[in-house]
Design an enzyme around this catalytic site. Structure first.
Site, PDB file in Angstrom:
ATOM      1  N   GLU A  44       1.194  -0.800  -0.168  1.00 18.08           N
ATOM      2  CA  GLU A  44       0.492   0.052   0.133  1.00 18.08           C
ATOM      3  C   GLU A  44       0.895   1.094  -0.429  1.00 18.08           C
ATOM      4  O   GLU A  44       1.636   0.815   1.141  1.00 18.08           O
ATOM      5  CB  GLU A  44      -0.852  -0.092   0.755  1.00 18.08           C
ATOM      6  CG  GLU A  44      -1.910  -1.665   1.099  1.00 18.08           C
ATOM      7  CD  GLU A  44      -2.869  -1.193   2.311  1.00 18.08           C
ATOM      8  OE1 GLU A  44      -2.943   0.275   3.029  1.00 18.08           O
ATOM      9  OE2 GLU A  44      -3.129  -1.828   2.478  1.00 18.08           O
ATOM     10  N   ASP A  90      -5.490   8.347  11.055  1.00 14.60           N
ATOM     11  CA  ASP A  90      -3.634   8.388  10.788  1.00 14.60           C
ATOM     12  C   ASP A  90      -3.215   8.250  11.737  1.00 14.60           C
ATOM     13  O   ASP A  90      -3.381   9.782  12.485  1.00 14.60           O
ATOM     14  CB  ASP A  90      -2.664   8.656   9.891  1.00 14.60           C
ATOM     15  CG  ASP A  90      -3.528   7.778   8.178  1.00 14.60           C
ATOM     16  OD1 ASP A  90      -3.625   6.804   8.118  1.00 14.60           O
ATOM     17  OD2 ASP A  90      -3.079   8.943   7.372  1.00 14.60           O
TER      18      ASP A  90
END
Length: 256
Positions: free
Chosen positions: A45, A56
């Site tokens: 990824e 995140d």
């Protein structure tokens, strides 16, 4: 057949590694991809850095900020990926937020993904309803698998809908918090994994958030086809540089 679907048919537990494009140095993207494939990773990824990465944790946020300072942009990432399919064969997925894709132009972005050999996208802030109504046909036209996230709070009905519009795998988030914040899986998380398993979805599930070592990889893959590691890999790069990414993968897969 799309490389993602081919990989999902293999008879072993899959490891996907996330890293941020253009981090730690602008030119590291290709080297990290090539080294990860050599070390036995099943998927990669590639994180498209963004200034406001909501899902995140601090480790990935910092890498994103540094990558942007290094000059990484959507256009420059596609330039770096131009010849990547001459060097690697495993599935490549771009993970990023929808704003940079909109700014680039959604169809232009999909076209570039096809040209550079990207197999799928993970866009955490693209709602499945919007995707289904506005973008599914376009993504599929360019051979892209769009991967949706589910969490412990996602209803069974919603999960079934996500499964119906998906044609790759489902990203089973281990908690509703940000990336990199979990240590092991408690009873609640295991109950959630089992609940999803019992839905008998057509798409395999891969677990992400909180996977950091062989122990958590094995725990996650009791309930899923594979697991995704992001923050722990970036921490490894922070501490050891990019010269030996294979040592991290070997520890996770317990290879000698």
């Amino acid at each position: 057949m799309n490389r993602i679907n081919q990989k999902l048919q293999e008879d072993h537990k899959l490891l996907s590694i996330y890293f941020t494009a253009g981090y730690p140095d602008f030119e590291d993207t290709e080297k990290i991809i090539v080294d990860l494939e050599k070390s036995g990773v099943d998927f990669i990824e590639i994180g498209l850095p963004f200034s406001d990465p909501l899902a995140d944790g601090p480790t990935i946020q910092k890498s994103s900020t540094k990558a942007l300072k290094n000059g990484m942009t959507t256009s420059k990432l596609f330039e770096q990926l131009k010849g990547i399919r001459n060097k690697v064969e495993i599935p490549l997925i771009i993970m990023g937020y929808f704003n940079p894709i909109l700014q680039y132009g959604v169809e232009d972005f999909c076209k570039k993904c096809q040209e550079t050999g990207i197999d799928g996208l993970i866009i955490p802030d693209l709602p499945v309803d919007v995707y289904h109504e506005k973008y599914q046909e376009l993504f599929e036209q360019y051979g892209l698998r769009n991967i949706f996230l589910i969490t412990p709070q996602t209803s069974d009905e919603r999960i079934h809908f996500i499964d119906s519009v998906s044609n790759g795998f489902i990203y089973m988030v281990s908690s509703a918090s940000v990336t990199g914040s979990t240590s092991g899986f408690g009873e609640d998380t295991r109950a959630y994994f089992k609940r999803v398993n019992d839905l008998q979805l057509k798409n395999p599930q891969i677990v992400g958030f909180g996977i950091k070592d062989n122990e958590t990889f094995n725990q996650a893959t009791e309930y899923a086809k594979g697991a995704i590691i992001g923050s722990a890999f970036i921490k490894h790069i922070n501490e050891n540089g990019t010269s030996n990414v294979g040592s991290f993968v070997k520890k996770v897969k317990a290879l000698t």
